[in-house]
Enzyme design. Structure first.
Site, PDB file in Angstrom:
ATOM      1  N   LYS A  83       0.841  -1.205   0.000  1.00 31.26           N
ATOM      2  CA  LYS A  83       0.000   0.000   0.000  1.00 31.26           C
ATOM      3  C   LYS A  83       0.876   1.256   0.000  1.00 31.26           C
ATOM      4  O   LYS A  83       0.597   2.228  -0.708  1.00 31.26           O
ATOM      5  CB  LYS A  83      -0.940  -0.011   1.223  1.00 31.26           C
ATOM      6  N   GLN A 127      -4.626  -1.731   9.798  1.00 32.43           N
ATOM      7  CA  GLN A 127      -4.539  -3.004   9.076  1.00 32.43           C
ATOM      8  C   GLN A 127      -5.196  -4.127   9.880  1.00 32.43           C
ATOM      9  O   GLN A 127      -4.892  -4.325  11.057  1.00 32.43           O
ATOM     10  CB  GLN A 127      -3.054  -3.326   8.788  1.00 32.43           C
ATOM     11  N   ASP A 150     -10.613   2.625   4.269  1.00 38.86           N
ATOM     12  CA  ASP A 150     -11.034   1.224   4.132  1.00 38.86           C
ATOM     13  C   ASP A 150     -12.550   1.145   3.983  1.00 38.86           C
ATOM     14  O   ASP A 150     -13.083   0.118   3.571  1.00 38.86           O
ATOM     15  CB  ASP A 150     -10.611   0.417   5.373  1.00 38.86           C
TER      16      ASP A 150
END
Ligand code: NAD
Length: 338
Positions: A83, A127, A150
């Site tokens: 990422k 994460q 997200d």
């Protein structure tokens, strides 16, 4: 240029045109067209870089993404690394905050609150998975909804269900983009989503049955069936065989086999499974779909690796720019009022 890339080039030329239906028909007569997620992700990133360059030239804030990584899971570390690499390639600045496995939930929530309060940080992702002593829902809901790239905050999920999305969960967004860029018609089609997790299966289903009327430009208007762990295994094929589009997000290798797929269907494999390959004497990644068998029957199929995975990263970057835009707009509106 190999066959698959040539195919992609021709297909992209025909995309969104009246030739699409005819082309899909031709595809169903031969092996499936393999949707090259890696290549499409690269295209998205090139377009995004140009958009971000323009955004910066207009004097706006450089979009910034901070990821929080708790623990030492090698898979999570690799995902975060990818990422950060993608962020750099499109002109997004980024940082990683690493916390040890034993970090308490309260400490993690403090970190998230600090990131929420920092105006130079537009995008925050924690994460997943988190260590077992933490509640992922609590942590996801702690991220400010406008920084939640997200798309896991309950208000972002809720808005998606109401067809007024703010930030869309990156994997569901990736599935949407792959279908759109591959010219796959969803309007009125039968879609089956295997998996109903709040982060993947459910948002994918929400996007698929979203209403394209009332100004929602991303509406897909499919008729959607969601299957899950309590869908009896013997009944699963009844649903999948009736589907024009199958999206599989389960985490079970070979769950979907050729006999479960209608001739000419589109099959999008979200699953990522690490299996031991005795022949090659090493681990390798596979999806939830028997790629070899299903690709002989489907019209379109995504591979694993190289399908939804790279697109998810690209869409996360898209969300980061979107987050910067949302925050800038709100700031301007606030200044205009005062
Ligand atoms: P999860 O474990 O949270 O959810 C799995 C879902 O599958 C559940 O809803 C469960 O009810 C359903 N399920 C279980 N057995 C089933 C069966 N036999 N038939 C139908 N449904 C069944 O997992 P998740 O976080 O949603 O991830 C799903 C998969 O996607 C995993 O393999 C994960 O590694 C992968 N993943 C891929 C990406 C990507 O970018 N490609 C991103 C995240 C996760």
């Amino acid at each position: 240029m190999n066959y698959s890339r040539l195919h992609l080039k021709i297909f992209n030329t025909l995309s969104h045109s009246s030739h699409n239906r005819r082309f899909s028909k031709q595809c169903s007569l031969a092996a499936a067209y393999v949707i090259n997620g890696k290549q499409i992700a690269k295209e998205v990133q090139v377009e995004l870089k140009a958009e971000i360059d323009q955004w910066k030239e207009e004097g706006n804030i450089v979009p910034h993404l901070t990821a929080v990584l708790v623990g030492n899971d090698p898979g999570s570390k690799l995902y975060v690394k990818n990422k950060m690499k993608a962020a750099k390639s499109v002109g997004i600045t980024s940082a990683v905050i690493e916390k040890p496995h034993q970090t308490s939930q309260a400490e993690l929530l403090d970190v998230v609150a600090m990131l929420n309060a920092e105006p130079s940080i537009n995008a925050v992702l924690v994460q997943l998975p988190l260590p077992k002593h933490m509640n992922e829902r609590t942590v996801c809901d702690a991220v400010h909804p406008d920084k939640d790239v997200d798309g896991f905050h309950m208000s972002n999920i809720g808005k998606l269900c109401l067809d007024v999305p703010n930030l869309i969960p990156a994997t569901a967004f990736a599935v949407w983009e792959l279908l759109k860029r591959s010219g796959i018609d969803t309007f009125g089609k039968n879609a089956v989503v295997c998996g109903r997790s709040k982060n993947i299966g459910m948002p994918v289903a929400a996007l698929l049955h979203s209403d394209g009327d009332n100004g929602f430009k991303m509406g897909m208007d499919a008729t959607v069936t969601t299957c899950h762990r309590y869908t009896p295994a013997k009944n699963l094929p009844e649903f999948t065989k009736n589907a024009d589009i199958i999206i599989v997000a389960v985490g079970s290798p070979n769950l979907i086999t050729a006999d479960m797929v209608k001739e000419g269907a589109t099959v999008i494999d979200v699953g990522i499974n690490r299996i031991w390959d005795a022949k090659q004497e090493r681990y390798r990644l596979v999806g939830d779909v028997d790629f070899e068998g299903v690709s002989k029957k489907a019209s379109f199929i995504t591979p694993v690796p190289g399908g939804v995975g790279p697109m998810t990263v690209a869409m996360l970057m898209k969300n980061t720019l979107q987050a910067a835009k949302i925050q800038t707009k709100k700031k301007r509106e606030k200044t205009a009022i005062h």
